[in-house]
Enzyme design. Structure first.
Site, short mmCIF file in Angstrom:
data_model
loop_
_atom_site.label_atom_id
_atom_site.label_comp_id
_atom_site.label_asym_id
_atom_site.label_seq_id
_atom_site.Cartn_x
_atom_site.Cartn_y
_atom_site.Cartn_z
N HIS A 39 -22.92 -125.84 26.59
CA HIS A 39 -23.98 -125.90 25.58
C HIS A 39 -25.16 -126.68 26.14
O HIS A 39 -25.63 -127.65 25.53
CB HIS A 39 -23.45 -126.53 24.29
N VAL A 40 -25.60 -126.27 27.30
CA VAL A 40 -26.74 -126.93 27.96
C VAL A 40 -28.01 -126.24 27.46
O VAL A 40 -28.14 -125.02 27.60
CB VAL A 40 -26.62 -126.79 29.50
#
Ligand SMILES: Cc1cc2nc3c(=O)[nH]c(=O)nc-3n(C[C@H](O)[C@H](O)[C@H](O)COP(=O)(O)OP(=O)(O)OC[C@H]3O[C@@H](n4cnc5c(N)ncnc54)[C@H](O)[C@@H]3O)c2cc1C
Length: 586
Positions: free
Chosen positions: A515-516
């Site tokens: 979840h960058v």
């Protein structure tokens, strides 16, 4: 290299993942425009997953991920350090191939909290500027939760998300997440059957006075037909879920919800094995894309509209090396492209029981959560915490190799030897975890740029992450793991280690989540963001940049439903307004 020029298309899309294919589906459904998707990886289809759930290959050798020997990123903690390449899969797992990472995702499908979208104002109003961290870079998204709500609903229907509403048209509903923003509809599908460890957690947190809810997931709880007429079966709880494609199509994946629709459309073309190298632009106008195809030939694809949807790190890299927009400089605060890189604050506490859990059954998004310490809830008693996170017990499906070796601390020699193997067998089905994901605020020093030293296989620079945790994330971790441990005691579990040490310094070696986000952010003005609220580039109006790269900061829930919601809103604006009158939408 000699560049061959191809016949122009109306729309060229970089990336055949969830976002790129969703854009293609929307545009080909409602216009006659020709749409070409260029995907660097290989073709895929649901039947590829039907016979072959090889745990070693998929889960431990990362079969579906980007090949790090060809392309990776570099990381450093601060501008004072020298970045080094990430040579092994660790904190995140970028995808490749048709469907991208959404082929092998976990399918947890949260909405973000309403105040997340106006966090720049919200935090200043709540705490006063003087109480906020000096380098905080929280920003408004330029869109509110209420404006996004219909698109959340469309995204939930597209994927068939199951769950239980906790706030239906303003009415709080016990059994759902009572802290969530108002929803216009109940979930398209009911929640799943509950696994045993989640039942124990639900009972414990209710006793503690909290508000448990089934974690929303895009793995179907029953047979479901979505608005595009795609029918998928309910989940069989086989456990081969996250890091695998679903063998029966119960988990929403681009190959089962988007490709079957797109393959019937005459105006749609997908080319695989094609790595886009540049967005070609002149005088504020995107002219097309250059790419290298499978044979190694370099081609120029002219296009009327360009959409970049390559996932956060690839998208920002492509924009930087194409020199579209103004690169961010953390030292001066000037520029916008590369700023507000965020990850998520992931915390896990191992717990152990004196009875079997049947944890081999599961699905990536199967579990029970609480949000009593999430967003703005329950945090005031915790000094230094400005935003919280969810707490949940998930049953992702414990497969034999990956889950072996979860042993209570100090009980046997760790990680090797006959005693360890014996203990591994004994504890294999008696280990679970309480876990959290918390919001990650944006800071001026956390950013993306092009690495000055290391290059990928085509000779372009790797993308460089400058990223470290701050006291705020450590305070979030302390708060959340404190609740983990209390809940574990009420569950009568033996409490093992929490991974709060992971928050001392950002580590690239332990998986956190993929979840960058951030780097090419949306916002209210071209001075502070790369994109307007319709994901249209402020400076190049026929360029749209879709994906989590647009998030000004990261929410606590898994991001993909929000990624899909902003993508659907952008596709509406593109189709209904931009195509009719090509001009800036704001
Ligand atoms: C193991 C794992 C579990 C996850 N679980 C969850 C979850 O439970 N819930 C959740 O919300 N999210 C989860 N995610 C994150 C989720 O997968 C992503 O948010 C989502 O896939 C983003 O979609 P995307 O289209 O932006 O990117 P992707 O799905 O990564 O697709 C991008 C595509 O672009 C292609 N591409 C990139 N650059 C180029 C180029 N230059 N030329 C041509 N093609 C290019 C890539 O090959 C890729 O196919 C998970 C991710 C992983 C890896």
């Amino acid at each position: 290299m000699q560049q061959q020029q191809l016949k122009p298309v109306d729309v060229a899309i970089v990336g055949g993942g969830l976002v790129g294919l969703t854009m293609a589906k929307e545009i080909t459904a409602r216009t006659s425009l020709s749409v070409l998707v260029l995907e660097r990886g290989q073709p895929r289809k649901t039947s590829d997953f039907a016979t072959d759930m090889d745990e070693l290959d998929y889960s431990l050798r990362f079969r579906m991920m980007q090949n790090l020997s060809e392309e990776t990123s570099t990381h450093r903690h601060s501008a004072r350090d020298t970045a080094v390449p990430i040579r092994q899969y660790g904190s995140f797992n970028p995808g490749t191939g048709v469907g991208g990472a959404a082929e092998h995702w976990g399918a947890i499908s949260y909405r973000f909290y309403p105040e997340q979208f106006t966090l720049g104002i919200y935090l200043r109003e709540k705490y006063g500027a003087a109480r906020l961290p000096e380098n905080l870079a929280a920003q408004n998204w330029g869109v509110t939760y209420d404006e996004l709500e219909p698109y959340y609903w469309r995204a939930e229907q597209l994927m068939g998300v199951g769950g239980k509403a906790g706030n239906l048209a303003g009415k709080k509903m016990d059994g759902g997440n009572v802290f969530e923003g108002t929803r216009s509809h109940e979930y398209p599908n009911p929640a799943h059957k509950l696994p045993y460890s989640s039942m124990l957690f639900e009972k414990a947190v209710r006793e503690m006075g909290y508000h448990p809810y089934p974690v929303p997931t895009a793995t179907l709880s029953r047979t479901y037909t979505n608005p595009d007429g795609i029918t998928r079966p309910g989940c069989a709880y086989c456990g081969y879920c996250t890091r695998y494609g679903c063998m029966i199509g119960a988990k929403a994946q681009p190959t089962n919800i988007l490709m079957p629709v797109l393959q019937k459309r005459k105006t749609f073309t997908l080319k695989t094995g094609c790595s886009v190298r540049r967005v070609v632009h002149k005088d504020g106008h995107a002219e097309g894309l250059t790419y290298i195809d499978e044979s190694g030939a370099e081609l120029f694809q002219p296009a009327g509209i360009v959409i970049v949807a390559g996932w956060t790190l690839n998208t920002v890299k492509l924009l930087l090396q194409s020199k579209v927009g103004n690169a961010y400089d953390a030292a001066t605060g000037k520029g916008t492209l590369g700023k507000n890189l965020t990850h998520q604050v992931s915390q896990t506490t191992r717990i152990f029981f004196d009875k079997p859990l049947n944890a081999f059954m599961g699905a990536g998004g199967l579990g029970i959560g609480i949000s009593d310490f999430d967003g703005k809830e329950g945090i005031d008693a915790h000094p230094g915490v400005l935003r919280g996170g969810n707490i949940r017990v998930m049953s992702g499906g414990d497969t034999p190799i990956a889950s072996f070796g979860a042993i209570p601390p100090a009980s046997v020699p760790r990680d090797w030897g006959a005693d360890w193997k014996k203990a591994g067998i004994e504890w294999h089905d008696r280990a679970a975890a309480v876990s959290s994901e918390a919001e990650h605020l944006a800071y001026r020093q956390n950013c993306l740029d092009l690495d000055p030293t290391y290059k990928e296989k085509y000779g372009d620079p790797l993308i460089r992450l400058t990223l470290d945790w701050t006291p705020h994330e450590r305070a979030q971790g302390t708060m959340l793991t404190g609740v983990h441990r209390e809940a574990a005691k009420v569950m009568n579990a033996r409490v093992g280690d929490s991974n709060s040490r992971q928050l001392e310094r950002y580590t690239t070696t332990q998986y956190q989540s993929t979840h960058v986000n951030g780097g090419a952010i949306m916002g209210e003005s071209p001075e502070t963001s790369v994109l307007n609220p319709y994901l249209q580039h402020w400076q190049v109006s026929n360029l749209f940049v879709a994906g989590g790269s647009a998030f000004p900061q990261n929410g606590s829930g898994n991001p993909t439903l929000t990624i899909l919601a902003i993508t659907l809103r952008a596709s509406d604006a593109l189709i209904d307004r931009y195509v009719k009158k090509p001009a800036p939408l704001v």
